[in-house]
Design a protein around this motif. Structure first.
Motif, short mmCIF file in Angstrom:
data_model
loop_
_atom_site.label_atom_id
_atom_site.label_comp_id
_atom_site.label_asym_id
_atom_site.label_seq_id
_atom_site.Cartn_x
_atom_site.Cartn_y
_atom_site.Cartn_z
N PRO A 51 0.86 -0.77 0.22
CA PRO A 51 0.15 -0.18 0.73
C PRO A 51 0.65 1.43 -0.07
O PRO A 51 1.98 1.25 0.08
CB PRO A 51 -0.52 -0.03 1.53
N VAL A 52 0.67 2.66 -0.91
CA VAL A 52 1.04 3.57 -0.38
C VAL A 52 1.47 4.39 1.21
O VAL A 52 0.97 4.20 2.00
CB VAL A 52 0.63 4.60 -0.79
N GLY A 53 2.31 4.36 1.38
CA GLY A 53 3.69 4.65 2.60
C GLY A 53 3.67 3.76 2.91
O GLY A 53 4.23 3.73 3.88
N ARG A 54 3.99 2.53 2.96
CA ARG A 54 4.63 0.98 3.18
C ARG A 54 5.33 0.31 2.18
O ARG A 54 6.30 -0.36 2.09
CB ARG A 54 3.45 0.19 3.72
N ALA A 55 5.88 1.07 1.07
CA ALA A 55 7.12 0.55 0.00
C ALA A 55 7.65 1.42 -0.71
O ALA A 55 7.93 1.25 -1.79
CB ALA A 55 6.02 -0.53 -0.73
N GLY A 56 7.83 2.49 -0.71
CA GLY A 56 8.53 3.54 -1.14
C GLY A 56 10.27 3.40 -0.88
O GLY A 56 10.39 2.83 0.09
N PRO A 57 10.86 4.41 -1.58
CA PRO A 57 12.18 4.02 -1.40
C PRO A 57 13.02 4.52 -0.16
O PRO A 57 14.21 3.77 0.35
CB PRO A 57 12.62 5.13 -2.46
N GLU A 58 11.96 5.33 0.24
CA GLU A 58 12.37 5.56 2.09
C GLU A 58 12.32 3.77 2.83
O GLU A 58 12.83 4.14 4.05
CB GLU A 58 11.90 6.30 2.67
N ALA A 59 11.66 3.03 2.62
CA ALA A 59 11.32 2.03 2.91
C ALA A 59 12.06 0.71 2.36
O ALA A 59 12.86 0.14 3.25
CB ALA A 59 10.05 1.63 2.80
N ALA A 60 12.69 1.06 1.11
CA ALA A 60 13.70 -0.07 0.16
C ALA A 60 14.94 -0.16 0.49
O ALA A 60 15.56 -1.16 1.16
CB ALA A 60 13.01 -0.45 -0.54
N LEU A 61 15.16 1.55 0.98
CA LEU A 61 16.47 1.34 0.82
C LEU A 61 17.30 0.79 2.43
O LEU A 61 18.47 0.31 2.02
CB LEU A 61 16.72 3.63 0.99
N PRO A 62 17.38 1.03 3.45
CA PRO A 62 17.99 0.79 4.55
C PRO A 62 17.32 -0.93 4.59
O PRO A 62 18.61 -1.64 4.94
CB PRO A 62 16.37 1.33 5.49
N LEU A 63 16.64 -1.61 3.72
CA LEU A 63 16.87 -3.26 3.59
C LEU A 63 18.44 -2.95 2.75
O LEU A 63 18.74 -3.80 2.68
CB LEU A 63 15.61 -3.55 3.20
#
Length: 195
Positions: A174-186
């Motif tokens: 969902p929007v807000g849960r899988a953006g670059p800010e969430a993917a980059l730390p991983l």
């Protein structure tokens, strides 16, 4: 099925399909290398995502979208397939969200660089929309990131090279849960293990 969930499944399929649309064969505990310890682990992803498959990648085709679904893919650069050494993938899914992580070993850094350049040409999300490029600053020696936003859903990912290894991390949800800010730390966690 909602359009958002359908897109999430397409993104996961593109990220995780083998050459025939299925998982690469093999025992996930018998990869014969250190790659299983490099990809994302279950303790590194957000709650609600459960293991959805993992195992060795048998050939370079295992990291490419299936030609049956995308017949107009650009041809693989000459000789690149022979320079594939090994690979490993792990995927997670749950609650309309997905995450995947792959690491591929090539015969040398030049081949790994060529693979990164080729992967950058491939479709993201099944042509549902045009992805926005995002910087992959700090990941490996070269790479790129992308973000795809459609109504009620988004996905993002990073592909980068460190020496002769090519890694990727992809999120969808969902929007807000899988953006670059969430993917980059991983992606940074995986990159830290590549050094």
């Amino acid at each position: 099925m909602s359009r958002a969930l359908a897109l999430a499944l397409v993104v996961l399929a593109v990220a995780c399909d083998g050459p025939d649309g299925g998982e690469a064969p093999g025992d996930p505990n018998d990869a014969g290398s250190a790659l299983p310890s490099v990809v994302l682990g279950e303790d590194e992803i957000s709650e609600g995502l459960e293991p959805a498959g993992e195992g060795p990648i048998a050939s370079i085709q295992g990291v490419l979208p299936p030609r049956q679904r995308f017949p107009n893919l650009p041809p693989l650069p000459d000789g690149l397939q022979r320079r594939f050494q090994e690979g490993y993938r792990r995927a997670f899914a749950g609650g309309g969200r997905t995450a995947s992580s792959t690491v591929v070993g090539m015969s040398n850094a030049a081949s790994a660089s060529e693979l990164v350049a080729y992967l950058r040409l491939l479709p993201v999300g099944g042509h549902a929309a045009t992805p926005q490029e995002v910087p992959a600053t700090g990941l490996g020696e070269e790479g790129y990131g992308w973000h795809l936003l459609v109504p009620e859903n988004e996905s993002s990912g990073y592909v980068w090279r460190s020496g002769d290894l090519v890694a990727s991390v992809t999120l969808s949800g969902p929007v807000g849960r899988a953006g670059p800010e969430a993917a980059l730390p991983l992606a940074e966690r995986v990159d830290g293990r590549l050094a």
